[in-house]
Design a protein around this motif. Sequence first.
Motif, PDB file in Angstrom:
ATOM      1  N   ASP A 109     -38.493  26.082 -15.855  1.00  0.00           N
ATOM      2  CA  ASP A 109     -39.370  25.758 -16.978  1.00  0.00           C
ATOM      3  C   ASP A 109     -38.744  24.716 -17.895  1.00  0.00           C
ATOM      4  OD1 ASP A 109     -41.513  27.600 -16.388  1.00  0.00           O
ATOM      5  OD2 ASP A 109     -40.165  29.214 -16.988  1.00  0.00           O
ATOM      6  N   CYS A 110     -37.414  24.769 -18.047  1.00  0.00           N
ATOM      7  CA  CYS A 110     -36.754  23.836 -18.957  1.00  0.00           C
ATOM      8  C   CYS A 110     -35.337  23.553 -18.500  1.00  0.00           C
ATOM      9  CB  CYS A 110     -36.735  24.403 -20.376  1.00  0.00           C
ATOM     10  SG  CYS A 110     -36.012  23.289 -21.619  1.00  0.00           S
ATOM     11  N   VAL A 111     -34.937  22.301 -18.598  1.00  0.00           N
ATOM     12  CA  VAL A 111     -33.552  21.888 -18.384  1.00  0.00           C
ATOM     13  C   VAL A 111     -33.024  21.308 -19.687  1.00  0.00           C
ATOM     14  CG1 VAL A 111     -32.016  20.242 -17.244  1.00  0.00           C
ATOM     15  CG2 VAL A 111     -33.754  21.421 -15.915  1.00  0.00           C
ATOM     16  N   MET A 112     -31.909  21.860 -20.171  1.00  0.00           N
ATOM     17  CA  MET A 112     -31.204  21.252 -21.291  1.00  0.00           C
ATOM     18  C   MET A 112     -30.242  20.230 -20.691  1.00  0.00           C
ATOM     19  SD  MET A 112     -30.438  20.695 -24.417  1.00  0.00           S
ATOM     20  CE  MET A 112     -31.386  21.961 -25.260  1.00  0.00           C
ATOM     21  N   ALA A 113     -30.540  18.951 -20.892  1.00  0.00           N
ATOM     22  CA  ALA A 113     -29.745  17.865 -20.316  1.00  0.00           C
ATOM     23  C   ALA A 113     -28.697  17.442 -21.332  1.00  0.00           C
ATOM     24  CB  ALA A 113     -30.631  16.690 -19.931  1.00  0.00           C
ATOM     25  N   ALA A 114     -27.507  18.055 -21.252  1.00  0.00           N
ATOM     26  CA  ALA A 114     -26.488  17.864 -22.279  1.00  0.00           C
ATOM     27  C   ALA A 114     -25.173  17.338 -21.720  1.00  0.00           C
ATOM     28  CB  ALA A 114     -26.252  19.173 -23.015  1.00  0.00           C
ATOM     29  N   ILE A 115     -25.196  16.748 -20.525  1.00  0.00           N
ATOM     30  CA  ILE A 115     -23.985  16.129 -19.996  1.00  0.00           C
ATOM     31  C   ILE A 115     -23.740  14.837 -20.767  1.00  0.00           C
ATOM     32  CG2 ILE A 115     -22.874  15.100 -17.980  1.00  0.00           C
ATOM     33  CD1 ILE A 115     -24.520  16.958 -16.232  1.00  0.00           C
ATOM     34  N   VAL A 116     -22.562  14.691 -21.318  1.00  0.00           N
ATOM     35  CA  VAL A 116     -22.243  13.524 -22.141  1.00  0.00           C
ATOM     36  C   VAL A 116     -21.918  12.328 -21.252  1.00  0.00           C
ATOM     37  CG1 VAL A 116     -20.637  12.585 -23.852  1.00  0.00           C
ATOM     38  CG2 VAL A 116     -21.401  14.962 -24.028  1.00  0.00           C
ATOM     39  N   GLY A 117     -22.425  11.176 -21.642  1.00  0.00           N
ATOM     40  CA  GLY A 117     -22.051   9.931 -20.970  1.00  0.00           C
ATOM     41  C   GLY A 117     -22.897   9.607 -19.755  1.00  0.00           C
ATOM     42  N   SER A 118     -22.514   8.537 -19.070  1.00  0.00           N
ATOM     43  CA  SER A 118     -23.269   8.075 -17.907  1.00  0.00           C
ATOM     44  C   SER A 118     -23.208   9.069 -16.755  1.00  0.00           C
ATOM     45  CB  SER A 118     -22.740   6.716 -17.442  1.00  0.00           C
ATOM     46  OG  SER A 118     -21.370   6.807 -17.100  1.00  0.00           O
ATOM     47  N   ALA A 119     -22.274  10.021 -16.795  1.00  0.00           N
ATOM     48  CA  ALA A 119     -22.216  11.073 -15.782  1.00  0.00           C
ATOM     49  C   ALA A 119     -23.485  11.909 -15.774  1.00  0.00           C
ATOM     50  CB  ALA A 119     -21.003  11.968 -16.022  1.00  0.00           C
ATOM     51  N   GLY A 120     -24.227  11.881 -16.877  1.00  0.00           N
ATOM     52  CA  GLY A 120     -25.455  12.657 -16.960  1.00  0.00           C
ATOM     53  C   GLY A 120     -26.681  11.960 -16.411  1.00  0.00           C
ATOM     54  N   LEU A 121     -26.547  10.707 -15.996  1.00  0.00           N
ATOM     55  CA  LEU A 121     -27.714   9.951 -15.556  1.00  0.00           C
ATOM     56  C   LEU A 121     -28.380  10.558 -14.319  1.00  0.00           C
ATOM     57  CD1 LEU A 121     -26.510   6.268 -16.123  1.00  0.00           C
ATOM     58  CD2 LEU A 121     -28.463   7.376 -17.219  1.00  0.00           C
ATOM     59  N   LYS A 122     -27.633  10.683 -13.227  1.00  0.00           N
ATOM     60  CA  LYS A 122     -28.224  11.194 -11.987  1.00  0.00           C
ATOM     61  C   LYS A 122     -28.791  12.604 -12.147  1.00  0.00           C
ATOM     62  CE  LYS A 122     -25.637   8.406  -8.623  1.00  0.00           C
ATOM     63  NZ  LYS A 122     -24.679   8.449  -7.484  1.00  0.00           N
ATOM     64  N   PRO A 123     -28.032  13.542 -12.750  1.00  0.00           N
ATOM     65  CA  PRO A 123     -28.608  14.883 -12.918  1.00  0.00           C
ATOM     66  C   PRO A 123     -29.863  14.903 -13.780  1.00  0.00           C
ATOM     67  CG  PRO A 123     -26.221  14.962 -13.150  1.00  0.00           C
ATOM     68  CD  PRO A 123     -26.603  13.510 -13.124  1.00  0.00           C
ATOM     69  N   THR A 124     -29.893  14.117 -14.845  1.00  0.00           N
ATOM     70  CA  THR A 124     -31.058  14.148 -15.725  1.00  0.00           C
ATOM     71  C   THR A 124     -32.274  13.513 -15.065  1.00  0.00           C
ATOM     72  OG1 THR A 124     -29.545  14.013 -17.610  1.00  0.00           O
ATOM     73  CG2 THR A 124     -31.870  13.690 -18.062  1.00  0.00           C
ATOM     74  N   PHE A 125     -32.065  12.451 -14.319  1.00  0.00           N
ATOM     75  CA  PHE A 125     -33.167  11.870 -13.536  1.00  0.00           C
ATOM     76  C   PHE A 125     -33.710  12.898 -12.553  1.00  0.00           C
ATOM     77  CE2 PHE A 125     -32.431   7.798 -15.332  1.00  0.00           C
ATOM     78  CZ  PHE A 125     -33.450   6.945 -14.921  1.00  0.00           C
ATOM     79  N   ALA A 126     -32.798  13.636 -11.912  1.00  0.00           N
ATOM     80  CA  ALA A 126     -33.234  14.669 -10.967  1.00  0.00           C
ATOM     81  C   ALA A 126     -34.025  15.755 -11.674  1.00  0.00           C
ATOM     82  CB  ALA A 126     -32.017  15.267 -10.264  1.00  0.00           C
ATOM     83  N   ALA A 127     -33.564  16.155 -12.851  1.00  0.00           N
ATOM     84  CA  ALA A 127     -34.270  17.186 -13.610  1.00  0.00           C
ATOM     85  C   ALA A 127     -35.682  16.739 -13.968  1.00  0.00           C
ATOM     86  CB  ALA A 127     -33.491  17.522 -14.874  1.00  0.00           C
ATOM     87  N   ALA A 128     -35.827  15.469 -14.320  1.00  0.00           N
ATOM     88  CA  ALA A 128     -37.141  14.949 -14.702  1.00  0.00           C
ATOM     89  C   ALA A 128     -38.136  14.984 -13.546  1.00  0.00           C
ATOM     90  CB  ALA A 128     -37.009  13.525 -15.232  1.00  0.00           C
ATOM     91  N   LYS A 129     -37.632  15.045 -12.323  1.00  0.00           N
ATOM     92  CA  LYS A 129     -38.508  15.090 -11.145  1.00  0.00           C
ATOM     93  C   LYS A 129     -38.933  16.515 -10.798  1.00  0.00           C
ATOM     94  CE  LYS A 129     -36.391  11.003  -9.006  1.00  0.00           C
ATOM     95  NZ  LYS A 129     -35.589  10.506  -7.854  1.00  0.00           N
ATOM     96  N   HIS A 130     -38.175  17.509 -11.266  1.00  0.00           N
ATOM     97  CA  HIS A 130     -38.414  18.871 -10.802  1.00  0.00           C
ATOM     98  C   HIS A 130     -38.712  19.881 -11.909  1.00  0.00           C
ATOM     99  CE1 HIS A 130     -37.186  17.853  -6.684  1.00  0.00           C
ATOM    100  NE2 HIS A 130     -36.236  17.121  -7.232  1.00  0.00           N
TER     101      HIS A 130
END
Length: 392
Positions: free
Chosen positions: A96-117
């Motif tokens: 239902d919800c992802v808290m996208a709190a990885i700091v820096g560019s390391a968070g790019l791929k995971p957050t993009f993935a979260a936005a898809k699912h």
Amino acid sequence: MTPSVKTLSVLGATGSIGRNTLDIVDHHRDAFEIVALTAQSNVAELARQALKYRARMAVIGDEALYSELKSLLSGTNTVVAAGEDALVAAASETVDCVMAAIVGSAGLKPTFAAAKHAKRVALANKECLVCAGEAFMTLIASGTCELLPVDSEHSGVFQTIAAADESSIEQITLTASGGPFRSWSNEQMAAATVDQALNHPNWSMGAKVTIDSATMMNKGLELIEAFHLFPVRHEQLSCVVHPQSIVHCLVSFTDGTTLAQMACPDMRTPIAYALGWPNRLKAPTKRLDLTDLSGLTFELADENRFPALAVARAALEKGGAAPCILNAANEVAVAAFLDRKIGFTDIADLVGWTLDRCEALGLTGRVCSLKDVLDVDREARMLSGSRLDGGP
């Protein structure tokens, strides 16, 4: 699990935002089920959290720590994994919800993935908008994922504009605390130590974000974020210094009305809003009492003493890859300062030099995909690093 329970994954669970998110969960234990928790290297805290919340999955970014995490969670039902691909897999869980709190560019791929699912992304990772704003917002617009900002300023704007007609918004003003060096001279800041820069007067944040507050780069990054989040042009965005950190934003409308969003400085307030929207979750925060305050003051942001803000604004106006270059160079510069390799005022100098160098090399064109962003990010880091190593 009852229908009213929300499934929640926390990316960057051991950082400041992650811990505050789980604190909100602690006050609403019947409302959330934790699916995935991730961290980069704090394996002991990640294991503790996974045990406490009975997480289905725990992922450590540093692959060398896999065995330790596996041992700490032995005998539990928590699936353990490690590495970048595992972080992306955790972010791809349908929740239902992802808290996208990885700091820096390391968070790019995971957050993009979260936005898809995920059904909702509560966005605390600046880089998705600063580095990849066009690509990320295109992804959001093309799917069914809700995007809720977690930065206190952007959460305030989100709440303030509500259902306002886009054409009625005249100006969005973000507030800045001014950090620990608000009244310092250029000469004093040139001699500032790491410990002094980390001593923020109002907020408790991670080291990188705290240094960004001290340079006021954070406010520049937030202006870039606001440009992508809200229906305004870059010239409709501004910032003012507000030392008390009570007013988080002001939105001015075409009829002469200005609305302000106010709250005590506590990240649990915007986190609770992002988790509960469109309803409001009760948060264990101090309540605002204006009679307790000696006053609310506002000052112009001094871009001569805080050149990082001017550099960031220039990157916003230039567009294309410039904000991505800005972010990459800033991450390199802040890390170098924290390692005591450069001085405080060298941070903005290195970022400005990298932007100029990338423009001279023709690297500031449009970035249309996550791959483009990662390529530019890598090149900018290489250039910044070579400069630190004494290169031309």
